[in-house]
Design a protein around this motif. Structure first.
Motif, mmCIF file in Angstrom:
data_model
loop_
_atom_site.group_PDB
_atom_site.id
_atom_site.type_symbol
_atom_site.label_atom_id
_atom_site.label_comp_id
_atom_site.label_asym_id
_atom_site.label_seq_id
_atom_site.Cartn_x
_atom_site.Cartn_y
_atom_site.Cartn_z
ATOM 1 N N PHE A 475 -50.746 -2.637 -11.072
ATOM 2 C CA PHE A 475 -51.318 -2.151 -12.328
ATOM 3 C C PHE A 475 -50.877 -2.962 -13.542
ATOM 4 O O PHE A 475 -51.699 -3.434 -14.332
ATOM 5 N N GLN A 476 -49.575 -3.138 -13.717
ATOM 6 C CA GLN A 476 -49.079 -3.822 -14.906
ATOM 7 C C GLN A 476 -49.504 -5.281 -14.937
ATOM 8 O O GLN A 476 -49.609 -5.891 -16.007
ATOM 9 N N GLY A 477 -49.768 -5.855 -13.791
ATOM 10 C CA GLY A 477 -50.217 -7.239 -13.756
ATOM 11 C C GLY A 477 -51.609 -7.443 -14.309
ATOM 12 O O GLY A 477 -51.950 -8.542 -14.770
ATOM 13 N N TYR A 478 -52.409 -6.388 -14.279
ATOM 14 C CA TYR A 478 -53.792 -6.488 -14.747
ATOM 15 C C TYR A 478 -53.992 -5.959 -16.176
ATOM 16 O O TYR A 478 -54.853 -6.451 -16.897
ATOM 17 N N PHE A 479 -53.205 -4.942 -16.566
ATOM 18 C CA PHE A 479 -53.548 -4.201 -17.778
ATOM 19 C C PHE A 479 -52.495 -4.336 -18.871
ATOM 20 O O PHE A 479 -51.288 -4.323 -18.610
ATOM 21 N N ASP A 480 -52.991 -4.446 -20.090
ATOM 22 C CA ASP A 480 -52.159 -4.598 -21.281
ATOM 23 C C ASP A 480 -51.975 -3.220 -21.911
ATOM 24 O O ASP A 480 -52.716 -2.824 -22.811
ATOM 25 N N THR A 481 -50.979 -2.472 -21.424
ATOM 26 C CA THR A 481 -50.838 -1.074 -21.816
ATOM 27 C C THR A 481 -49.409 -0.606 -21.636
ATOM 28 O O THR A 481 -48.653 -1.174 -20.834
ATOM 29 N N VAL A 482 -49.059 0.450 -22.365
ATOM 30 C CA VAL A 482 -47.759 1.084 -22.180
ATOM 31 C C VAL A 482 -47.801 2.118 -21.060
ATOM 32 O O VAL A 482 -46.767 2.631 -20.643
ATOM 33 N N ILE A 483 -49.005 2.431 -20.571
ATOM 34 C CA ILE A 483 -49.158 3.399 -19.491
ATOM 35 C C ILE A 483 -48.643 2.782 -18.201
ATOM 36 O O ILE A 483 -48.873 1.593 -17.931
ATOM 37 N N ASP A 484 -47.946 3.566 -17.361
ATOM 38 C CA ASP A 484 -47.385 2.997 -16.140
ATOM 39 C C ASP A 484 -48.225 3.278 -14.896
ATOM 40 O O ASP A 484 -48.015 2.663 -13.849
ATOM 41 N N LYS A 485 -49.203 4.187 -14.990
ATOM 42 C CA LYS A 485 -50.090 4.458 -13.865
ATOM 43 C C LYS A 485 -51.327 5.177 -14.397
ATOM 44 O O LYS A 485 -51.324 5.731 -15.496
ATOM 45 N N SER A 486 -52.374 5.153 -13.580
ATOM 46 C CA SER A 486 -53.624 5.789 -13.989
ATOM 47 C C SER A 486 -54.377 6.223 -12.733
ATOM 48 O O SER A 486 -55.365 5.607 -12.332
ATOM 49 N N ARG A 494 -56.943 -1.568 -21.949
ATOM 50 C CA ARG A 494 -57.394 -2.954 -22.055
ATOM 51 C C ARG A 494 -56.799 -3.807 -20.933
ATOM 52 O O ARG A 494 -55.637 -3.663 -20.573
ATOM 53 N N ILE A 495 -57.623 -4.684 -20.429
ATOM 54 C CA ILE A 495 -57.192 -5.587 -19.368
ATOM 55 C C ILE A 495 -56.650 -6.866 -19.997
ATOM 56 O O ILE A 495 -57.037 -7.239 -21.114
ATOM 57 N N HIS A 496 -55.726 -7.521 -19.323
ATOM 58 C CA HIS A 496 -55.211 -8.789 -19.831
ATOM 59 C C HIS A 496 -56.354 -9.786 -19.993
ATOM 60 O O HIS A 496 -57.265 -9.856 -19.166
ATOM 61 N N LYS A 497 -56.310 -10.573 -21.047
ATOM 62 C CA LYS A 497 -57.421 -11.453 -21.409
ATOM 63 C C LYS A 497 -57.786 -12.427 -20.303
ATOM 64 O O LYS A 497 -58.957 -12.816 -20.153
ATOM 65 N N GLU A 498 -56.796 -12.845 -19.509
ATOM 66 C CA GLU A 498 -57.096 -13.840 -18.480
ATOM 67 C C GLU A 498 -58.009 -13.313 -17.375
ATOM 68 O O GLU A 498 -58.561 -14.091 -16.583
ATOM 69 N N PHE A 499 -58.210 -11.980 -17.336
ATOM 70 C CA PHE A 499 -59.076 -11.406 -16.304
ATOM 71 C C PHE A 499 -60.482 -11.086 -16.812
ATOM 72 O O PHE A 499 -61.327 -10.635 -16.037
ATOM 73 N N LEU A 500 -60.742 -11.308 -18.085
ATOM 74 C CA LEU A 500 -62.043 -10.941 -18.649
ATOM 75 C C LEU A 500 -63.186 -11.648 -17.934
ATOM 76 O O LEU A 500 -64.238 -11.056 -17.685
ATOM 77 N N ASP A 501 -62.982 -12.911 -17.590
ATOM 78 C CA ASP A 501 -64.022 -13.659 -16.887
ATOM 79 C C ASP A 501 -63.866 -13.607 -15.372
ATOM 80 O O ASP A 501 -64.799 -13.940 -14.642
#
Length: 585
Positions: A475-486, A494-501
């Motif tokens: 999870f943390q590798g993909y998402f730019d968030t303070v949340i630890d699980k979903s 929000r997803i890390h910018k490098e994964f947008l494409d």
């Protein structure tokens, strides 16, 4: 475990449902729409859901001793009628007689004698006698509160409820202490309602109110601020930004002539222009800007409510429930705030969750004991089917199939080849989100996957986004968030910018994603699909949407999965240990 069970019920009403608990465990929980195949099942008692829950309890040697109903029918007629007359006195209109007739119908629907009589007949067929001693009506909002606090894992918390209406309350702020005492701190009543406001805009945009609010939320991302439209919404919904309270001007909703819709008046048309006809795309101006303004106004009020609650300094924990909190975009805004340390969003935030709350309240009333459940980790509380049962259906339908020795691996290979896979495994989820029990899976790396599933499988608007499932540890590798699980697809982040494409088919136009983290210990089979997909592609994330087509409930039985499979553009059906494939054209 004792041999006693507690049954919670809600319905008629949207999301008619039932749940059963015992000691500190949820035994079963299901929605009537899955059984009768009517979306949200708004006009039915949850008779089949009740029968399923009782059957599951009896498998464990449990018998129902107390029953809770998540609507206070004893007080409803008097409170609601008085509330309506107060509104009419303040905002008289030419349609007041229609509002009174509608209220009379609701008073009859929730007449306590009628409800007890009807439920008594349903329960008697199951060998349960409903009496004044074992049956109780509970406040709708307190049922929402109980559904959240007792599944949050918190021993105390502030709880905020926002929905269309519960009796007459539309928003509630409640503090639940360690002894289980529920103290109401603030409330808002009709005609002020965030759920009602958002439903009105949903209908104005040409969607179905109290069903398609997710479309309004999704459309909002395509909009932008329009000063004139925002000014109308400032007139329609007002908040000082500091307190829990807000106002919704009923002259835009019911207090006035309604020539063009049942939930919005001609004043709204005068201010915003014509409502969207069915043959006009929602992407045409001004509709995205209207959705944008509605979403922003909702977020403004919700954040003000939470800010006020935090100012009371009662707890570091906060829970949210009520249908408004199915809005994952707004939930994401709240969850990213530092106003509280711990957040919990009841994943069945709509009225499919209040039956669980009523079951908890029935347990408390009978035993005096507060439910002590760990934080909710999954929603797999519905029916399941064995391989033998599934294979019998496949044979009855005269289908060709193969039995897989590793269904997770085989499905991952199909997804990597850009096949669309119907996934039917284990116990069915409760709630609006597919979470790996009854799902349609696709390749997030394929830029055409979203359009293909929307057009050829779901038969829905091309602009609507899909959501991903991924391994919890990724999870943390993909998402730019303070949340630890979903784990429930209830919070957008929000997803890390490098994964947008890299992952185009599961990211919305505004760069947000509504993810589901999958715990290997909770659902190892579904987790294995992502693990095998990672071995092939390097990405431990897949597209996951509900196993249904637009306008229908999520499939529950093997027969429904097969019907949906052959009635849509799904390529492969993974049902139990079996794979069914369509011939290539």
């Amino acid at each position: 475990m004792s041999n006693i069970a507690y049954l919670g019920i809600f319905g008629p009403g949207p999301n008619s449902s039932a749940a059963i608990v015992s000691d500190n465990e949820i035994i079963a929980w299901a929605e009537e729409e899955r059984f009768n195949r009517i979306k949200t099942s708004p006009n039915a008692y949850p008779a089949q859901s009740i029968a399923f829950c009782v059957k599951e309890a009896r498998k464990l040697g449990l018998e129902v001793t107390s029953i809770g109903y998540a609507w206070d029918c004893n007080s409803y007629s008097e409170l609601a009628t008085a509330n309506l007359e107060q509104t009419i006195a303040k905002y008289p209109s030419e349609t007041d007689h229609i509002s009174r007739l509608a209220q009379q119908g609701l008073n009859a629907l929730y007449n306590p004698t009628k409800v007890k009589q009807d439920l008594g007949l349903i329960l008697r067929k199951l060998g349960i006698e409903l009496t004044d001693q074992n049956f109780k009506f509970y406040s709708h909002h307190l049922s929402h509160v109980a559904s959240a606090i007792y599944t949050s894992g918190f021993d105390e918390a502030v709880v905020i409820v926002n929905d269309g209406v519960g009796e007459v309350a539309s928003s509630s702020l409640v503090y639940v202490d360690k002894q289980g005492t529920m103290k109401e701190l603030a409330t808002e009543e009709l005609p002020n309602t965030l759920g009602g406001f958002y439903a009105t805009i949903t209908e104005f945009l040409g969607f179905k109110a109290y069903v398609d609010e997710g479309k309004t939320m999704g459309l909002a991302a395509y909009g932008a601020p329009d000063a004139d439209i925002m000014a109308v919404f400032d007139e329609m919904v007002q908040t000082d930004g500091k307190s829990f309270h807000y106002t919704v001007d009923p002259r835009f909703r019911y207090s006035g002539k309604r020539t063009f819709g049942s939930r919005f008046t001609d004043l709204m048309v005068e201010k915003l222009g014509p409502s969207r006809p069915a043959d006009v795309s929602a992407m045409i101006a001004p509709y995205p800007a209207i959705a944008y303004a509605a979403q922003k106004k909702l977020e403004e009020v919700l954040f003000a409510q939470m800010k006020y609650a935090a100012s009371l300094n009662l707890s570091k924990n906060i829970c949210f429930a009520g249908g408004v909190h199915m809005n994952c975009k707004a939930n994401g805004l709240l969850a990213e705030s530092d106003l509280y340390e711990n957040y919990f969003f009841q994943p069945a935030a709509s009225d499919n969750g209040v039956c669980l709350g009523a079951a908890f309240l029935a347990k408390i009333d009978e035993t005096g004991e507060i439910p002590k459940l760990p934080s909710l980790e999954h929603l797999y509380y519905g029916p399941s089917f064995t391989d033998d049962e599934i294979e019998n259906v496949l044979k009855q339908c005269k289908l060709e199939y193969v039995k897989s020795d590793n269904i997770g691996r085989d499905v991952a290979q199909h997804i990597a080849k850009n096949d669309i896979v119907g996934w039917f495994q284990g116990r069915m989820e409760v709630g609006a989100r597919a979470l790996g029990g009854r799902s349609i899976l696709a390749n997030p790396l394929n830029p055409d996957a979203r359009d293909h599933v929307n057009r050829h499988v779901k038969n829905r608007e091309a602009w609507r986004p899909f959501c991903p499932s991924l391994k919890k540890e990724s999870f943390q590798g993909y998402f730019d968030t303070v949340i630890d699980k979903s784990p429930f697809m209830i919070v957008a982040t929000r997803i890390h910018k490098e994964f947008l494409d890299v992952l185009p088919s599961c990211i919305h136009v505004d760069g947000t994603v509504r993810p589901q983290t999958v715990n290997k210990d909770i659902n190892p089979l579904y987790w294995s699909v992502m693990n095998e997909f990672e071995k092939i592609t390097g990405q431990s994330i897949i597209v996951n949407t509900s196993f249904n087509v637009q306008g229908e409930p999520i499939v529950m039985r093997p027969e429904e999965a097969i019907r949906c499979f052959y009635g849509s553009g799904i390529d492969v059906l993974a049902i139990g240990s079996f794979l069914v494939k369509k011939g290539r054209r």
